[in-house]
Design an enzyme around this catalytic site. Structure first.
Site, PDB file in Angstrom:
ATOM      1  N   SER A  60      40.335  49.137  41.697  1.00 16.80           N
ATOM      2  CA  SER A  60      41.731  48.732  41.511  1.00 16.80           C
ATOM      3  C   SER A  60      42.200  47.847  42.659  1.00 16.80           C
ATOM      4  O   SER A  60      41.687  47.903  43.769  1.00 16.80           O
ATOM      5  CB  SER A  60      42.634  49.955  41.412  1.00 16.80           C
ATOM      6  OG  SER A  60      42.246  50.774  40.341  1.00 16.80           O
TER       7      SER A  60
HETATM    8  N1  SAH Z   1      39.875  54.894  40.943  1.00 23.53           N
HETATM    9  C1  SAH Z   1      39.103  53.666  40.885  1.00 23.53           C
HETATM   10  C2  SAH Z   1      39.411  52.885  39.637  1.00 23.53           C
HETATM   11  C3  SAH Z   1      38.258  52.915  38.714  1.00 23.53           C
HETATM   12  S1  SAH Z   1      38.489  52.095  37.152  1.00 23.53           S
HETATM   13  C4  SAH Z   1      39.352  52.859  42.144  1.00 23.53           C
HETATM   14  O1  SAH Z   1      39.633  53.403  43.163  1.00 23.53           O
HETATM   15  O2  SAH Z   1      39.208  51.645  42.137  1.00 23.53           O
HETATM   16  C5  SAH Z   1      38.714  53.469  36.080  1.00 23.53           C
HETATM   17  C6  SAH Z   1      37.571  54.419  35.931  1.00 23.53           C
HETATM   18  O3  SAH Z   1      37.956  55.388  34.950  1.00 23.53           O
HETATM   19  C7  SAH Z   1      36.266  53.813  35.444  1.00 23.53           C
HETATM   20  O4  SAH Z   1      35.248  54.087  36.354  1.00 23.53           O
HETATM   21  C8  SAH Z   1      36.019  54.519  34.095  1.00 23.53           C
HETATM   22  O5  SAH Z   1      34.649  54.769  33.838  1.00 23.53           O
HETATM   23  C9  SAH Z   1      36.782  55.809  34.281  1.00 23.53           C
HETATM   24  N2  SAH Z   1      37.156  56.504  33.040  1.00 23.53           N
HETATM   25  C10 SAH Z   1      37.571  55.967  31.866  1.00 23.53           C
HETATM   26  N3  SAH Z   1      37.812  56.939  30.972  1.00 23.53           N
HETATM   27  C11 SAH Z   1      37.550  58.123  31.593  1.00 23.53           C
HETATM   28  C12 SAH Z   1      37.602  59.501  31.188  1.00 23.53           C
HETATM   29  N4  SAH Z   1      37.984  59.888  29.960  1.00 23.53           N
HETATM   30  N5  SAH Z   1      37.267  60.438  32.100  1.00 23.53           N
HETATM   31  C13 SAH Z   1      36.875  60.093  33.351  1.00 23.53           C
HETATM   32  N6  SAH Z   1      36.806  58.829  33.778  1.00 23.53           N
HETATM   33  C14 SAH Z   1      37.134  57.842  32.921  1.00 23.53           C
END
Ligand code: SAH
Length: 210
Positions: A60
């Protein structure tokens, strides 16, 4: 490219954009974001932008991480926090320096395999990672003082509301791709008060694991 001056510049930019919580600004300054992205992207790690982390996912944008963290750790400070969507673990690491316990769930096993050793190398022993489907929450450690969702569901998953403790806050982007609103939902008894924190853009929250 990853120098103190580069990081200070990022912090200055977040202040300009309205981030004021000193705990959050200090975490953005001290968490080495370049370790959470591919080496080829390390030189861009302190730009205020989202970057790809593989498997169609992103780390993010720092402003969004700061904004969500600020909303989550406002008074009263939650002790136990659940994060849905560990990704590379950057948001997890930012949180872990402010609250006492962070539980984080990721549905893509390869991302978790990369995030896990990073937590140890940053001495973040209060982070608990799990491979699973965030739509189900993590009941074993509920209730949580705060829940942070870093991918967008079309609607708020009811289970997450159930796992929120009294006075707890859920920060979640809600809506279809390209039209999501960041919501802050506060629990008082069985009442859930919703407040919009503005428009955002996240990858979708998907069911199941892989
Ligand atoms: N927190 C991260 C952002 C990652 S993007 C940061 O610090 O940058 C969002 C993430 O959510 C992705 O890795 C995706 O695989 C995960 N995701 C999507 N649906 C999900 C679910 N149902 N349960 C757990 N993770 C999920």
């Amino acid at each position: 490219m990853t120098s103190a001056r580069t990081r200070d510049r990022l912090v200055a930019r977040l202040k300009e954009r309205g981030i004021t919580d000193p705990r959050v600004l200090e975490r953005i300054r001290s968490v080495p974001r370049h370790l959470f992205v591919d080496e080829a992207l390390a030189s861009r790690a302190y730009e205020d932008t989202a970057l790809p982390i593989g498997l169609g996912q992103t780390i993010s944008q720092p402003y969004v991480v700061a904004r969500m963290t600020e909303a989550l750790v406002a008074e009263p400070l939650p002790e136990k926090v659940l994060e849905i969507g560990t990704g590379c673990g950057y948001q997890t690491a930012v949180l872990a320096g402010i609250v006492s316990q962070v539980y984080s769930i990721e549905r893509l096993a390869p991302l978790l395999r990369r995030a896990r050793p990073l937590m140890g190398s940053l001495d973040l022993y209060n982070v608990h990672l799990r491979h699973g489907d965030g739509f189900k929450g993590w009941n074993k450690h509920a209730p949580y003082g705060g829940i942070l969702v870093t991918a967008a569901p079309e609607e708020v998953p009811p289970v997450l509301l159930e796992q929120l403790g009294e006075g707890g806050r859920l920060i979640v982007p809600v809506g279809p791709r390209g039209r999501q609103e960041l919501m802050e939902i506060t629990r008082t008894g069985d009442t859930f008060e919703r407040r919009s924190l503005g428009l955002v853009s996240f990858v979708p929250l998907l069911g199941g694991t892989a």
